[in-house]
Design a protein around this motif. Structure first.
Motif, PDB file in Angstrom:
ATOM      1  N   PHE A   1       0.840  -1.137  -0.092  1.00 45.48           N
ATOM      2  CA  PHE A   1       0.075  -0.060  -0.098  1.00 45.48           C
ATOM      3  C   PHE A   1       0.679   1.207   0.103  1.00 45.48           C
ATOM      4  O   PHE A   1       0.742   2.128  -0.607  1.00 45.48           O
ATOM      5  CB  PHE A   1      -0.891  -0.114   1.185  1.00 45.48           C
ATOM      6  N   LYS A   2       1.926   1.106   0.772  1.00 45.49           N
ATOM      7  CA  LYS A   2       2.912   2.507   0.834  1.00 45.49           C
ATOM      8  C   LYS A   2       3.615   2.475  -0.480  1.00 45.49           C
ATOM      9  O   LYS A   2       3.625   3.751  -0.941  1.00 45.49           O
ATOM     10  CB  LYS A   2       3.843   2.406   2.068  1.00 45.49           C
ATOM     11  N   ILE A   3       4.099   1.598  -1.054  1.00 49.96           N
ATOM     12  CA  ILE A   3       4.491   1.737  -2.243  1.00 49.96           C
ATOM     13  C   ILE A   3       3.747   2.338  -3.346  1.00 49.96           C
ATOM     14  O   ILE A   3       3.925   2.949  -4.239  1.00 49.96           O
ATOM     15  CB  ILE A   3       5.256   0.334  -2.755  1.00 49.96           C
ATOM     16  N   PHE A   4       2.675   1.849  -3.549  1.00 49.16           N
ATOM     17  CA  PHE A   4       1.484   2.037  -4.473  1.00 49.16           C
ATOM     18  C   PHE A   4       1.117   3.655  -4.118  1.00 49.16           C
ATOM     19  O   PHE A   4       0.819   4.290  -5.111  1.00 49.16           O
ATOM     20  CB  PHE A   4       0.185   1.272  -4.255  1.00 49.16           C
ATOM     21  N   PHE A   5       0.986   4.026  -2.707  1.00 53.48           N
ATOM     22  CA  PHE A   5       0.798   5.318  -2.443  1.00 53.48           C
ATOM     23  C   PHE A   5       1.774   6.409  -3.076  1.00 53.48           C
ATOM     24  O   PHE A   5       1.218   7.400  -3.713  1.00 53.48           O
ATOM     25  CB  PHE A   5       0.475   5.465  -0.918  1.00 53.48           C
ATOM     26  N   ILE A   6       2.974   5.924  -2.774  1.00 57.86           N
ATOM     27  CA  ILE A   6       4.100   6.818  -3.191  1.00 57.86           C
ATOM     28  C   ILE A   6       4.233   6.991  -4.813  1.00 57.86           C
ATOM     29  O   ILE A   6       4.345   8.013  -5.381  1.00 57.86           O
ATOM     30  CB  ILE A   6       5.648   6.345  -2.742  1.00 57.86           C
ATOM     31  N   VAL A   7       4.049   5.711  -5.488  1.00 58.31           N
ATOM     32  CA  VAL A   7       4.372   5.773  -6.903  1.00 58.31           C
ATOM     33  C   VAL A   7       3.137   6.355  -7.674  1.00 58.31           C
ATOM     34  O   VAL A   7       3.299   6.929  -8.700  1.00 58.31           O
ATOM     35  CB  VAL A   7       4.455   4.362  -7.349  1.00 58.31           C
ATOM     36  N   PHE A   8       1.749   6.145  -7.277  1.00 54.40           N
ATOM     37  CA  PHE A   8       0.670   6.567  -8.059  1.00 54.40           C
ATOM     38  C   PHE A   8       0.039   7.678  -7.530  1.00 54.40           C
ATOM     39  O   PHE A   8      -0.892   8.113  -8.081  1.00 54.40           O
ATOM     40  CB  PHE A   8      -0.137   5.040  -7.999  1.00 54.40           C
ATOM     41  N   ASN A   9       0.286   8.247  -6.171  1.00 57.03           N
ATOM     42  CA  ASN A   9      -0.284   9.371  -5.701  1.00 57.03           C
ATOM     43  C   ASN A   9       0.558  10.495  -5.645  1.00 57.03           C
ATOM     44  O   ASN A   9       0.584  11.848  -6.113  1.00 57.03           O
ATOM     45  CB  ASN A   9      -0.868   9.175  -4.655  1.00 57.03           C
ATOM     46  N   LEU A  10       1.758  10.332  -4.570  1.00 58.48           N
ATOM     47  CA  LEU A  10       2.732  11.264  -4.148  1.00 58.48           C
ATOM     48  C   LEU A  10       3.624  11.766  -5.263  1.00 58.48           C
ATOM     49  O   LEU A  10       3.623  12.981  -5.416  1.00 58.48           O
ATOM     50  CB  LEU A  10       3.716  10.681  -3.029  1.00 58.48           C
ATOM     51  N   VAL A  11       4.276  10.851  -6.066  1.00 60.75           N
ATOM     52  CA  VAL A  11       5.333  11.211  -7.058  1.00 60.75           C
ATOM     53  C   VAL A  11       4.632  12.193  -8.060  1.00 60.75           C
ATOM     54  O   VAL A  11       4.871  13.173  -8.779  1.00 60.75           O
ATOM     55  CB  VAL A  11       5.833   9.858  -7.699  1.00 60.75           C
ATOM     56  N   PRO A  12       3.355  11.652  -8.888  1.00 61.79           N
ATOM     57  CA  PRO A  12       2.424  12.335  -9.828  1.00 61.79           C
ATOM     58  C   PRO A  12       2.251  13.840  -9.297  1.00 61.79           C
ATOM     59  O   PRO A  12       2.329  14.717  -9.880  1.00 61.79           O
ATOM     60  CB  PRO A  12       1.419  11.744 -10.138  1.00 61.79           C
ATOM     61  N   TYR A  13       1.650  13.804  -7.900  1.00 66.71           N
ATOM     62  CA  TYR A  13       1.327  15.255  -7.523  1.00 66.71           C
ATOM     63  C   TYR A  13       2.597  16.095  -7.166  1.00 66.71           C
ATOM     64  O   TYR A  13       2.521  17.092  -7.760  1.00 66.71           O
ATOM     65  CB  TYR A  13       0.707  15.094  -6.043  1.00 66.71           C
ATOM     66  N   LEU A  14       3.701  15.670  -6.828  1.00 64.56           N
ATOM     67  CA  LEU A  14       5.073  16.491  -6.618  1.00 64.56           C
ATOM     68  C   LEU A  14       5.629  16.858  -8.205  1.00 64.56           C
ATOM     69  O   LEU A  14       5.809  18.005  -8.111  1.00 64.56           O
ATOM     70  CB  LEU A  14       6.033  15.622  -5.749  1.00 64.56           C
ATOM     71  N   ALA A  15       5.564  16.081  -8.999  1.00 67.31           N
ATOM     72  CA  ALA A  15       5.757  16.315 -10.253  1.00 67.31           C
ATOM     73  C   ALA A  15       4.925  17.483 -10.942  1.00 67.31           C
ATOM     74  O   ALA A  15       5.256  18.257 -11.523  1.00 67.31           O
ATOM     75  CB  ALA A  15       5.625  15.013 -11.353  1.00 67.31           C
ATOM     76  N   LEU A  16       3.581  17.306 -10.504  1.00 59.86           N
ATOM     77  CA  LEU A  16       2.735  18.347 -11.259  1.00 59.86           C
ATOM     78  C   LEU A  16       3.061  19.607 -10.443  1.00 59.86           C
ATOM     79  O   LEU A  16       2.905  21.000 -11.010  1.00 59.86           O
ATOM     80  CB  LEU A  16       1.187  18.062 -10.919  1.00 59.86           C
TER      81      LEU A  16
END
Length: 82
Positions: A61-76
């Protein structure tokens, strides 16, 4: 669809999924016995195996959270600042 709408979408996804991740981790840490008893009625699983399953669940869950939520948000956010 504009970048600001996508950024806001990922912001709310990050907030909601972050809260779910924290809640799940706290439930596993402080209510593990209750969760084991609840699921023990449905599945015949030794406690050690159940602990491994819970640990793996939180990790995935933590890996999916980072890869699919946090990283795209930070990139945007980085793109919006540029």
């Amino acid at each position: 669809m504009t970048v600001s709408i996508v950024r806001e979408f990922f912001m709310w996804c990050t907030i909601i999924n972050g809260i779910l991740l924290i809640f799940s981790a706290l439930m596993c840490a402080f209510a593990g016995d209750w969760i084991y008893r609840l699921h023990g009625r449905l599945f015949s699983l030794p406690r050690e195996s159940f602990n491994v399953v819970l640990y793996a669940f939180i990790g995935v869950f933590k890996i999916f959270f980072i890869v699919f939520n946090l990283v795209p948000y930070l990139a945007l956010e980085i793109l919006a600042g540029a």
